[in-house]
Design a protein around this motif. Structure first.
Motif, PDB file in Angstrom:
ATOM      1  N   ASN A 470       1.427  -1.003   0.192  1.00 53.78           N
ATOM      2  CA  ASN A 470      -0.010   0.215   0.073  1.00 53.78           C
ATOM      3  C   ASN A 470       1.195   1.450   0.072  1.00 53.78           C
ATOM      4  O   ASN A 470       0.244   2.772   0.046  1.00 53.78           O
ATOM      5  N   GLU A 472       3.590   4.444  -0.918  1.00 49.02           N
ATOM      6  CA  GLU A 472       4.163   4.711  -2.302  1.00 49.02           C
ATOM      7  C   GLU A 472       5.821   5.937  -1.994  1.00 49.02           C
ATOM      8  O   GLU A 472       5.086   6.108  -0.656  1.00 49.02           O
ATOM      9  N   ARG A 489       1.022  15.762   0.442  1.00 44.55           N
ATOM     10  CA  ARG A 489       0.852  13.854   0.525  1.00 44.55           C
ATOM     11  C   ARG A 489      -0.355  13.295   1.738  1.00 44.55           C
ATOM     12  O   ARG A 489      -0.851  14.208   2.479  1.00 44.55           O
ATOM     13  N   TYR A 493       0.423   6.246   3.603  1.00 42.81           N
ATOM     14  CA  TYR A 493       1.370   5.330   2.710  1.00 42.81           C
ATOM     15  C   TYR A 493       1.691   6.209   1.461  1.00 42.81           C
ATOM     16  O   TYR A 493       2.555   5.908   1.230  1.00 42.81           O
ATOM     17  N   GLN A 494       1.818   7.770   1.903  1.00 45.09           N
ATOM     18  CA  GLN A 494       3.107   8.539   0.759  1.00 45.09           C
ATOM     19  C   GLN A 494       3.997   8.685   1.502  1.00 45.09           C
ATOM     20  O   GLN A 494       4.153   9.052   2.568  1.00 45.09           O
ATOM     21  N   LYS A 544       4.976   0.754  -5.151  1.00 48.27           N
ATOM     22  CA  LYS A 544       5.118   1.892  -5.974  1.00 48.27           C
ATOM     23  C   LYS A 544       6.309   3.059  -5.909  1.00 48.27           C
ATOM     24  O   LYS A 544       6.405   3.789  -5.245  1.00 48.27           O
ATOM     25  N   TYR A 580       6.471   4.219 -11.519  1.00 50.80           N
ATOM     26  CA  TYR A 580       5.650   4.720 -12.253  1.00 50.80           C
ATOM     27  C   TYR A 580       5.858   6.408 -12.482  1.00 50.80           C
ATOM     28  O   TYR A 580       7.180   6.536 -11.957  1.00 50.80           O
ATOM     29  N   SER A 648      -3.047  12.430  -5.261  1.00 45.30           N
ATOM     30  CA  SER A 648      -4.748  11.746  -4.474  1.00 45.30           C
ATOM     31  C   SER A 648      -5.528  10.590  -5.918  1.00 45.30           C
ATOM     32  O   SER A 648      -4.980  10.612  -6.511  1.00 45.30           O
ATOM     33  N   ARG A 649      -5.211   9.436  -4.905  1.00 47.31           N
ATOM     34  CA  ARG A 649      -5.670   8.030  -6.135  1.00 47.31           C
ATOM     35  C   ARG A 649      -6.579   8.822  -6.301  1.00 47.31           C
ATOM     36  O   ARG A 649      -7.114   7.869  -7.548  1.00 47.31           O
ATOM     37  N   ASP A 650      -7.699   9.644  -5.890  1.00 53.30           N
ATOM     38  CA  ASP A 650      -9.292   9.207  -6.173  1.00 53.30           C
ATOM     39  C   ASP A 650      -8.564  10.107  -7.926  1.00 53.30           C
ATOM     40  O   ASP A 650      -9.995   9.638  -8.524  1.00 53.30           O
ATOM     41  N   ARG A 652      -5.747  11.086 -10.032  1.00 52.99           N
ATOM     42  CA  ARG A 652      -4.985  11.246 -10.339  1.00 52.99           C
ATOM     43  C   ARG A 652      -4.652  10.330 -11.061  1.00 52.99           C
ATOM     44  O   ARG A 652      -5.014   9.768 -11.584  1.00 52.99           O
ATOM     45  N   LEU A 654      -1.331   8.018 -13.226  1.00 46.11           N
ATOM     46  CA  LEU A 654      -0.375   7.515 -13.391  1.00 46.11           C
ATOM     47  C   LEU A 654       0.361   6.544 -14.668  1.00 46.11           C
ATOM     48  O   LEU A 654      -0.861   6.395 -15.289  1.00 46.11           O
TER      49      LEU A 654
END
Length: 698
Positions: A470, A472, A489, A493-494, A544, A580, A648-650, A652, A654
């Motif tokens: 999870n 990055e 961030r 997890y970042q 990642k 990535y 943001s994963r929502d 972004r 990559l």
């Protein structure tokens, strides 16, 4: 299933019936690899003729009807009658297992075909096989249906496998199909693979065929191999593909083709001949077999070259047949190579500052490109697929050739060769030191707990979770971007790691230079999985690794330098799809909405996307704020904007870095980042017309 088991339960498979019942025993599988293996068997028969000095061209044609044809200019399969069977040579070769001219009868000094099953196995697994032989001014022909000789009724049309077939009943006939030009000899084999045997998705792989043809042309200097693919003749995007290979430089030219990194040494040739005796069953005139001690001659031809990289490329062959899993010849080569270089390092230990540490095989093989070919009569292989050489005596003969060849190089008084030997010793000692250093620091490269976190670089801003799947790691460019990214961030997890400008170009630098570079060493330590041969993907600290650089020319350059580092020293990260590139927006457009309705913010990622958006807004009579914001760097964004668009994963985007073809990728990296300037200049000049001047930050 019954409890009873007696002799009447036993089956005896006769002749080619055994091949059709258990094809995997002969060709490995009934998928695409097995289909290709059948083709290799026919091609290798033609190559054996060329190696014996008969014929200088082989044509391989993949036809649109699913058949494949192999043409050569060799002596032609014998057409006279073989006395023991009463059958013509053509029928014996294509219908009898363990029959042929490669069992020591004097037809071939050394050959890739050994067991006499190649052509007969292909015939057994073909719905139809046609063979034509040019000999003595005539063209002889014969056809087979799943291994059985007979006649197909093609009428006046093209040959096809589903034509009416009549097997021979009382006796076989090798028909005369026409006349051949005086002095012209050769064999043409065309066959349709049997779809009762092979899977539906089994297909001839043109790229594999190209690789094999190129390889064979390198190994047999002067032989021309022409490939023609007619399967997509009706497809305008593909059409008919044709490729031809012919090389005169032999193994040295092959090594130069395989090597992608800058050279440390020239390509060295190590050649020699050795003799050995072995006891083998020999066929006697009365048909019996008698164990006889015979003397064999083994010819060894090796080309080696060390480069600045750490990857090892070794190709081994026996009588031109590839042995991808090695064998006694490769064992003798690698063991003696390690032994001789270890002795030379010990002799120069003071100058090299090698101490009492010993070289290991991996240190010696790092950056090595080598091609090894041995030629000997009747080599012993493990199975029909011939992937491993088993003849024990070859190990000592190859070792002797390597020993004498390297001692000559190490003792040379020529200035150029002395410099190359010195650079080679420096390289292998550097590899040894890097291996020892990596082993000593392996534990510190793993994820640390809270008490040990101080051993990681101080500028790393780590995340809280320890769930690698999870996490990055964002590699950001400069402190200004770091400040914005820190606020944007998700600290759960970042993680963030800043780099100062452009890191070292590791394509040109040596391993020691890379390890002594603060940015490279810190990045390797942060990822925590080691580097080079010691890299362990399972110990990587992040799921990642995301490069987040500015959307300008400098940002692209930084990404290229980072990718070069990953490619050379942490390649499994790319191979496992864990690298990535972030895709930050280029423009921010604020659309003005009428009344009390809030304005709308739209981000675009290219000039084309911006122009499309503006055209759409004009058509709908919408206005936007001027000037439109153009982001030159990540530091120009607010934290909320950076989070929304890039982190943001929502929301972004990559771009995953893939490496479908490692060798092709290596050549591209060497061209773009290597020492040779001329290929890079040609690439730039060729692509200059395609460059948009407006995209250059100057």
């Amino acid at each position: 299933m019954t409890a009873e088991y007696s002799a009447h339960h036993l089956q005896v498979l006769e002749g080619l019936e055994a091949v059709r019942k258990r094809p995997g025993m002969y060709i490995g599988s009934n998928g695409s690899p097995g289909l290709m293996h059948c083709l290799w068997e026919i091609i290798d028969n033609s190559v054996d003729e060329a190696v014996a000095g008969n014929g200088d061209r082989i044509d391989v044609i993949l036809r649109a009807d699913g058949s494949v044809e192999v043409q050569d200019r060799g002596r032609g399969v014998p057409v006279d009658v073989e006395p023991r069977t009463g059958l013509t040579g053509v029928e014996v070769v294509f219908t009898k297992l363990h029959a042929g001219g490669k069992f020591g009868g004097g037809s071939y000094a050394a050959s890739g075909g050994l067991h006499g099953v190649g052509a007969s196995v292909v015939n057994a697994l073909s719905e139809r096989l046609d063979v034509e032989v040019d000999r003595a001014g005539k063209t002889y022909a014969m056809s087979f249906h799943r291994g059985e000789p007979g006649v197909f009724d093609d009428g006046s049309g093209e040959a096809r496998p589903d034509a009416s077939f009549t097997p021979f009943e009382n006796g076989s006939e090798l028909r005369i199909a026409g006349k051949a030009k005086r002095g012209v000899t050769g064999t043409r084999v065309r066959y349709w693979a049997d779809r009762q045997i092979f899977t539906k998705d089994a297909a001839f792989q043109y790229d594999d065929l190209v690789t094999r043809a190129r390889q064979t042309a390198f190994l047999v200097p002067g032989l021309e191999i022409v490939l023609r693919d007619e399967r997509f003749v009706d497809d305008p995007e593909v059409g008919v593909r044709e490729t031809s290979y012919k090389f005169d430089g032999g193994l040295a030219e092959f090594v130069d083709f395989l090597a992608t990194d800058a050279p440390v040494t020239d390509t060295w040739r190590l050649e020699g001949v050795g003799a050995f005796t072995e006891t083998v069953p020999m066929l006697q005139p009365d048909g019996s077999m008698l164990s006889t001690e015979v003397e064999r001659e083994c010819r060894v031809d090796i080309a080696v070259r060390w480069g600045t990289g750490y990857d090892t490329t070794t190709r081994s062959f026996v009588n031109i047949i590839s042995t991808p899993k090695g064998g006694t010849h490769q064992q003798g080569f690698e063991q003696e190579l390690t032994k001789q270089l270890r002795a030379e390092v010990e002799k120069n230990a003071r100058r090299l500052k090698a101490g009492n540490d010993k070289l290991e095989k991996d240190d010696v093989l790092a950056g090595l490109t080598a091609v090894l070919n041995v030629s000997l009569p009747e080599p012993q292989f493990e199975g029909q697929t011939k992937e491993v050489l088993g003849t024990p005596a070859v190990r000592a003969i190859v070792a002797k050739v390597v020993r004498e060849g390297l001692k000559e190089k190490f003792a040379s008084t020529k200035r150029d060769e002395k410099n190359q030997v010195a650079m080679l010793l420096d390289k292998v000692v550097s590899e040894m030191k890097a291996r020892l250093s990596a082993r000593a620091h392996k534990e510190t490269q793993r994820r640390k707990n809270a008490l040990e976190s101080s051993s990681l670089p101080a500028k790393l801003i780590d995340c809280r979770t320890t769930d690698v799947s999870n996490t990055e790691l964002f590699i950001v460019e400069g402190d200004s971007a770091l400040g914005t990214a820190r606020k944007a961030r998700d600290s759960e997890y970042q993680a963030l790691f800043p780099i100062r400008g452009k890191i070292l170009n590791t394509q040109k630098a040596s391993i020691s230079d890379m390890l002594s570079n603060a940015e490279c060493a810190a990045l390797i330590q942060v990822i925590g999985a080691g580097s080079g041969r010691t890299f362990d993907i399972d110990t990587a600290r992040y799921g990642k690794v995301i490069m987040m650089s500015d959307a300008d020319v400098d940002g692209a350059h930084i990404r290229t330098l980072l990718l070069t580092l990953f490619y050379r020293y942490m390649r499994p990260l790319i191979e496992h799809g864990r690298v990535y590139a972030a895709v930050p927006p280029l423009h921010r457009v604020i659309v003005i909405n009428p009344g009390s309705k809030p304005n709308e913010t739209i981000y675009t990622y290219s000039d084309r996307e911006l122009n499309t958006l503006l055209a759409k807004l004009r058509r709908t009579n919408k206005k936007w704020q001027e000037p439109i914001q153009r982001y030159k760097g990540l530091g120009e964004m607010d934290a909320d904007q950076l989070a929304e668009t890039t982190m943001s994963r929502d929301g972004r985007l990559l771009r995953r870095v893939r490496m479908e073809d490692a060798e092709a990728a290596g050549r591209v990296f060497e061209m773009l980042m290597g020492n040779e300037v001329a290929p890079r200049r040609e690439f730039i000049v060729a692509g200059a017309a395609k460059l948009d001047k407006e995209s250059i930050d100057a």
